[in-house]
Design a protein around this motif. Structure first.
Motif, mmCIF file in Angstrom:
data_model
loop_
_atom_site.group_PDB
_atom_site.id
_atom_site.type_symbol
_atom_site.label_atom_id
_atom_site.label_comp_id
_atom_site.label_asym_id
_atom_site.label_seq_id
_atom_site.Cartn_x
_atom_site.Cartn_y
_atom_site.Cartn_z
ATOM 1 N N ILE A 100 38.214 48.990 52.454
ATOM 2 C CA ILE A 100 39.003 47.831 52.049
ATOM 3 C C ILE A 100 40.397 48.306 51.674
ATOM 4 O O ILE A 100 40.611 49.492 51.389
ATOM 5 C CB ILE A 100 38.308 47.101 50.864
ATOM 6 C CG1 ILE A 100 38.748 45.651 50.753
ATOM 7 C CG2 ILE A 100 38.507 47.859 49.548
ATOM 8 C CD1 ILE A 100 37.824 44.801 49.905
ATOM 9 N N GLU A 101 41.364 47.440 51.708
ATOM 10 C CA GLU A 101 42.707 47.802 51.256
ATOM 11 C C GLU A 101 43.060 46.991 50.021
ATOM 12 O O GLU A 101 42.359 46.040 49.659
ATOM 13 C CB GLU A 101 43.739 47.611 52.368
ATOM 14 C CG GLU A 101 43.803 46.203 52.895
ATOM 15 C CD GLU A 101 45.117 45.911 53.586
ATOM 16 O OE1 GLU A 101 46.002 46.771 53.627
ATOM 17 O OE2 GLU A 101 45.258 44.774 54.067
ATOM 18 N N ILE A 102 44.159 47.344 49.397
ATOM 19 C CA ILE A 102 44.456 46.805 48.073
ATOM 20 C C ILE A 102 44.671 45.296 48.090
ATOM 21 O O ILE A 102 44.351 44.601 47.129
ATOM 22 C CB ILE A 102 45.672 47.544 47.450
ATOM 23 C CG1 ILE A 102 45.695 47.346 45.922
ATOM 24 C CG2 ILE A 102 46.977 47.121 48.124
ATOM 25 C CD1 ILE A 102 46.608 48.302 45.200
ATOM 26 N N ARG A 103 45.170 44.752 49.218
ATOM 27 C CA ARG A 103 45.420 43.311 49.259
ATOM 28 C C ARG A 103 44.133 42.491 49.223
ATOM 29 O O ARG A 103 44.140 41.340 48.804
ATOM 30 C CB ARG A 103 46.233 42.948 50.512
ATOM 31 C CG ARG A 103 47.659 43.423 50.470
ATOM 32 C CD ARG A 103 48.418 42.981 51.709
ATOM 33 N NE ARG A 103 47.921 43.642 52.920
ATOM 34 C CZ ARG A 103 48.426 43.438 54.126
ATOM 35 N NH1 ARG A 103 49.429 42.585 54.290
ATOM 36 N NH2 ARG A 103 47.944 44.076 55.180
ATOM 37 N N GLY A 104 43.048 43.085 49.686
ATOM 38 C CA GLY A 104 41.792 42.343 49.707
ATOM 39 C C GLY A 104 40.849 42.705 48.579
ATOM 40 O O GLY A 104 39.790 42.085 48.434
ATOM 41 N N LEU A 105 41.241 43.693 47.766
ATOM 42 C CA LEU A 105 40.318 44.226 46.769
ATOM 43 C C LEU A 105 39.891 43.188 45.738
ATOM 44 O O LEU A 105 38.699 42.990 45.476
ATOM 45 C CB LEU A 105 40.957 45.429 46.069
ATOM 46 C CG LEU A 105 40.142 46.087 44.958
ATOM 47 C CD1 LEU A 105 38.766 46.503 45.461
ATOM 48 C CD2 LEU A 105 40.902 47.287 44.395
ATOM 49 N N ARG A 106 40.844 42.504 45.148
ATOM 50 C CA ARG A 106 40.501 41.552 44.082
ATOM 51 C C ARG A 106 39.679 40.386 44.633
ATOM 52 O O ARG A 106 38.777 39.876 43.967
ATOM 53 C CB ARG A 106 41.771 41.042 43.390
ATOM 54 C CG ARG A 106 41.487 40.246 42.124
ATOM 55 C CD ARG A 106 42.776 39.884 41.403
ATOM 56 N NE ARG A 106 43.457 41.047 40.880
ATOM 57 C CZ ARG A 106 43.203 41.597 39.697
ATOM 58 N NH1 ARG A 106 42.253 41.088 38.929
ATOM 59 N NH2 ARG A 106 43.892 42.641 39.283
ATOM 60 N N GLU A 107 39.986 39.947 45.834
ATOM 61 C CA GLU A 107 39.243 38.824 46.407
ATOM 62 C C GLU A 107 37.751 39.142 46.520
ATOM 63 O O GLU A 107 36.906 38.315 46.177
ATOM 64 C CB GLU A 107 39.816 38.468 47.788
ATOM 65 C CG GLU A 107 41.233 37.932 47.723
ATOM 66 C CD GLU A 107 41.754 37.497 49.064
ATOM 67 O OE1 GLU A 107 40.925 37.239 49.957
ATOM 68 O OE2 GLU A 107 42.981 37.406 49.217
ATOM 69 N N TYR A 108 37.444 40.353 46.995
ATOM 70 C CA TYR A 108 36.039 40.716 47.157
ATOM 71 C C TYR A 108 35.399 41.112 45.828
ATOM 72 O O TYR A 108 34.230 40.811 45.587
ATOM 73 C CB TYR A 108 35.911 41.832 48.198
ATOM 74 C CG TYR A 108 35.991 41.276 49.602
ATOM 75 C CD1 TYR A 108 34.852 40.842 50.262
ATOM 76 C CD2 TYR A 108 37.214 41.150 50.256
ATOM 77 C CE1 TYR A 108 34.918 40.305 51.539
ATOM 78 C CE2 TYR A 108 37.290 40.608 51.530
ATOM 79 C CZ TYR A 108 36.138 40.189 52.168
ATOM 80 O OH TYR A 108 36.224 39.639 53.427
ATOM 81 N N ALA A 109 36.148 41.765 44.966
ATOM 82 C CA ALA A 109 35.595 42.152 43.663
ATOM 83 C C ALA A 109 35.281 40.924 42.817
ATOM 84 O O ALA A 109 34.214 40.843 42.185
ATOM 85 C CB ALA A 109 36.578 43.060 42.931
ATOM 86 N N ASP A 110 36.181 39.959 42.813
ATOM 87 C CA ASP A 110 35.982 38.765 41.989
ATOM 88 C C ASP A 110 34.806 37.928 42.463
ATOM 89 O O ASP A 110 34.246 37.140 41.696
ATOM 90 C CB ASP A 110 37.256 37.905 41.973
ATOM 91 C CG ASP A 110 38.335 38.486 41.077
ATOM 92 O OD1 ASP A 110 38.067 39.519 40.426
ATOM 93 O OD2 ASP A 110 39.447 37.921 41.022
ATOM 94 N N ARG A 111 34.425 38.065 43.723
ATOM 95 C CA ARG A 111 33.287 37.305 44.243
ATOM 96 C C ARG A 111 31.962 38.034 44.031
ATOM 97 O O ARG A 111 30.921 37.589 44.496
ATOM 98 C CB ARG A 111 33.479 37.015 45.736
ATOM 99 C CG ARG A 111 34.562 35.998 46.006
ATOM 100 C CD ARG A 111 34.585 35.627 47.483
ATOM 101 N NE ARG A 111 35.442 34.485 47.711
ATOM 102 C CZ ARG A 111 36.736 34.575 48.029
ATOM 103 N NH1 ARG A 111 37.302 35.742 48.142
ATOM 104 N NH2 ARG A 111 37.450 33.486 48.220
#
Length: 429
Positions: A100-111
């Protein structure tokens, strides 16, 4: 890390259904067990054919050291990677190990998609500030593979043949950059264009930092409208002075990979990319390329450049083989034999021990990257934290409004207000 404009638009559509469809998935995700009784891990990643080849070689090395584990690589090109990943996650069929890259990290972590890897992977040899970019709310959801910096690439030979002079990159300004680009185009008789435009958010982030403004301020943009308009003015001046192609050509080039760029095809002397792409650009052009510091706003007290992980390894929170997934990530991050295969393909190795073990084996272009990072390291800002959820759409939004301005279809005043409104809506949470 190419622009990925189409990828992020598609990914957002796919991820929007995660909360609704996740409960409907029938599988448990992960790799399970193969017919011969071995544990099977699924590992998703994107990239070029060369990356796939070296990754498969590293996987074979891991399997030789861990004969009870089979790793199945799930490889795709960049443009389709996140759309495919989002679909698998929504179907409760996430790979065990996820790149994963940093732009998508929070989206997947928060889910709740990603597992906390704290104490599961050895991170003792990773700089704490770099490691912190993979942490959200105190949980280490991702381990950085390696680091790079958004920089200016230049072909010194084309600059010199155009009777222009390379700048002192510790002092040059954006006006100097525009002037040099124009001189290159004029001096070559139009055979070589000075530079090409870039809409990478990292570029605007650096420019805004030079004006003392953050790109993000919580769940909204932190930049002033004037800063964004001033940034657009740099590009407008490049087009006006023929230092860069016109809007139509710039848009066309911007949608291509680095090997099809002006720099990669030896029809342009400069361009902006992540430092770990120097090898790809050098290979495509067949020329000796160098890295330069980004120009500065007149009077700026900081250059605004920063280190950032090229990408991360993470593990699915649904994997049935958490220990094995962590073991594979640990191997890819910390094993010198893996490092000797991957080298700087995923950024200069994040592990200081691995970097020390492989630095003499790096290709010449990557040795230049290492020398450049070492040279500017004291000037670089701390790696930024994972951006807000929804920031994965930022490059697409920024590109659309930037091109509206370059084509003259919108005034900077109108475009900046619409850009800020749409961008803030995307990251509102």
């Amino acid at each position: 890390m190419s622009s990925g404009k189409k990828m992020w638009s598609a990914a957002l559509l796919a991820t929007a259904v995660l909360a609704v469809t996740a409960a409907c998935g029938s599988g448990s995700g992960g790799g399970g067990q193969s017919a011969d009784g071995k544990i099977k891990l699924r590992f998703s990643y994107w990239g070029s054919d060369a990356r796939q080849k070296m990754t498969e070689e590293a996987i074979k090395k891991f399997e030789a050291k861990n004969p009870t584990i089979d790793v199945e690589g799930e490889f795709s090109d960049w443009a389709s990677y996140y759309e495919t990943l989002a679909t698998k996650v929504a179907a409760n069929d996430a790979p065990d190990v996820i790149t994963i890259e940093i732009r998508g990290l929070r989206e997947y972590a928060d889910r709740g998609t990603l597992a906390d890897l704290a104490s599961k992977v050895n991170t003792a040899d990773i700089d704490s500030k770099v490691l912190g970019t993979g942490a959200i709310d105190g949980k280490q959801f991702a381990i950085p593979t390696g680091v790079n910096a958004f920089s200016l690439m230049v072909n010194p030979g084309l600059v010199e043949s155009s009777k222009a002079k390379l700048p002192d990159d510790t002092k040059w300004t954006w006006d100097d950059y525009v002037k040099l680009s124009s001189q290159i185009t004029e001096g070559s008789g139009g055979k070589v264009t000075g530079t090409q435009l870039s809409w990478n958010p990292a570029y605007l982030q650096i420019y805004a930092a030079q004006k003392g403004e953050p790109f993000y301020n919580g769940n909204k943009l932190g930049m002033s409208p004037q800063t964004i308009k001033d940034w657009w003015a740099v590009m407008q001046n490049l087009i006006k002075t023929k230092g860069a192609p016109d809007a139509a050509k710039s848009s066309e080039i911007g949608a291509t990979s680095i090997d099809q760029s002006l720099l990669g095809t030896n029809t342009g002397a400069m361009g902006m990319w992540w430092s770990n792409q120097l090898g790809a650009a050098s290979k495509a052009s067949g020329q000796e390329l160098d890295l330069l510091r980004m120009p500065k706003v007149e009077g700026a007290t900081t250059g605004g450049m920063f280190l950032q992980p090229a990408m991360f390894y993470s593990a699915s929170s649904k994997t049935e083989h958490a220990a094995e997934a962590a073991k594979f990530i640990d191997f890819m991050i910390n094993d010198p034999e893996a490092g000797a295969i991957i080298l700087s393909d995923r950024g200069l190795p994040a592990s200081s021990k691995v970097l020390a073990a492989v630095k003499d084996k790096l290709p010449d272009a990557d040795k230049k990257t290492l020398e450049f990072i070492d040279k500017v390291k004291s000037e670089l800002a701390d790696p930024p934290p994972a951006p807000p959820k929804g920031s994965s759409a930022m490059e697409d939004i920024l590109t659309r409004y930037s091109e509206e301005v370059m084509f003259g279809r919108m005034t900077p005043d109108d475009a900046v207000q619409k850009f800020i409104t749409e961008a803030n809506a995307s990251i509102a949470g």
